[in-house]
Design an enzyme around this catalytic site. Structure first.
Site, PDB file in Angstrom:
ATOM      1  CE  LYS A  38      -4.270   1.638   2.044  1.00 63.34           C
ATOM      2  NZ  LYS A  38      -4.742   2.057   0.752  1.00 63.34           N
ATOM      3  N   GLY A  43       6.350   0.795   5.794  1.00 59.72           N
ATOM      4  CA  GLY A  43       7.249  -0.112   5.082  1.00 59.72           C
ATOM      5  C   GLY A  43       7.330   0.183   3.593  1.00 59.72           C
ATOM      6  CB  CYS A  44       4.724   0.685   1.039  1.00 60.79           C
ATOM      7  SG  CYS A  44       3.941  -0.928   1.278  1.00 60.79           S
ATOM      8  CB  THR A  45       6.877   5.350   2.799  1.00 65.25           C
ATOM      9  OG1 THR A  45       5.470   5.511   2.575  1.00 65.25           O
ATOM     10  CG2 THR A  45       7.583   6.682   2.598  1.00 65.25           C
ATOM     11  CB  ALA A  48       8.767   3.776  -2.506  1.00 63.07           C
TER      12      ALA A  48
END
Length: 150
Positions: A38, A43-45, A48
């Site tokens: 998401k 974690g995704c930030t 990325a």
């Protein structure tokens, strides 16, 4: 997860600007295809932003990065702009490509079972063959790991 040595499934997905992308259009380049749960989550930030930081080195090694989640085009656009991500984010709200790559799996959190994206990354060679596959990757370490395998 898909097997190393097999042909990566082609796809047609819109990016953060609504422009369609296919895997076959990247023939002749190495592709780091990463699946994440998401936009704008911790974690995704982290994952990325670490890919963004290493992106010049990844490009020097002849590869590009494509991130895939089931978030909307609008969500991807905001995420990309907010963190100045230099690579393409692909939207798969119908989970077709996510499922084709075997990363839509049963997950458990706080005693609850649900279906979701298992954070996974594939390295696809210039001919469209999967040469590396990593499942349940650590968001922080995955970009460095991918740079090393290039």
């Amino acid at each position: 997860m898909l097997e190393i040595g097999t042909k990566a499934p082609d796809f047609s997905l819109p990016d953060q600007d609504g422009v369609m992308h296919t895997l076959s259009e990247y023939k002749g380049q190495k592709v780091i295809l990463y699946f994440y749960p998401k936009d704008n989550t911790k974690g995704c930030t982290t994952q990325a932003c670490n890919f963004a930081e290493l992106y010049p080195q990844i490009q020097e090694k002849g590869a590009i990065v494509l991130g895939v989640s089931k978030d909307s085009i609008k969500s991807h656009k905001n995420f990309k702009e907010k963190y100045h991500l230099p690579f393409t984010l692909l939207s798969d709200p119908e989970v077709k490509v996510i499922d084709a790559y075997g990363v839509w799996q049963e997950k458990k959190m706080y005693g609850r079972t649900y279906m979701g994206i298992v954070r996974s990354t594939y390295l696809i060679d210039e001919e469209g063959i999967i040469v590396k596959a990593f499942e349940k990757v650590k968001a922080k370490d995955n970009p460095e790991q991918m740079l090393e395998v290039l």
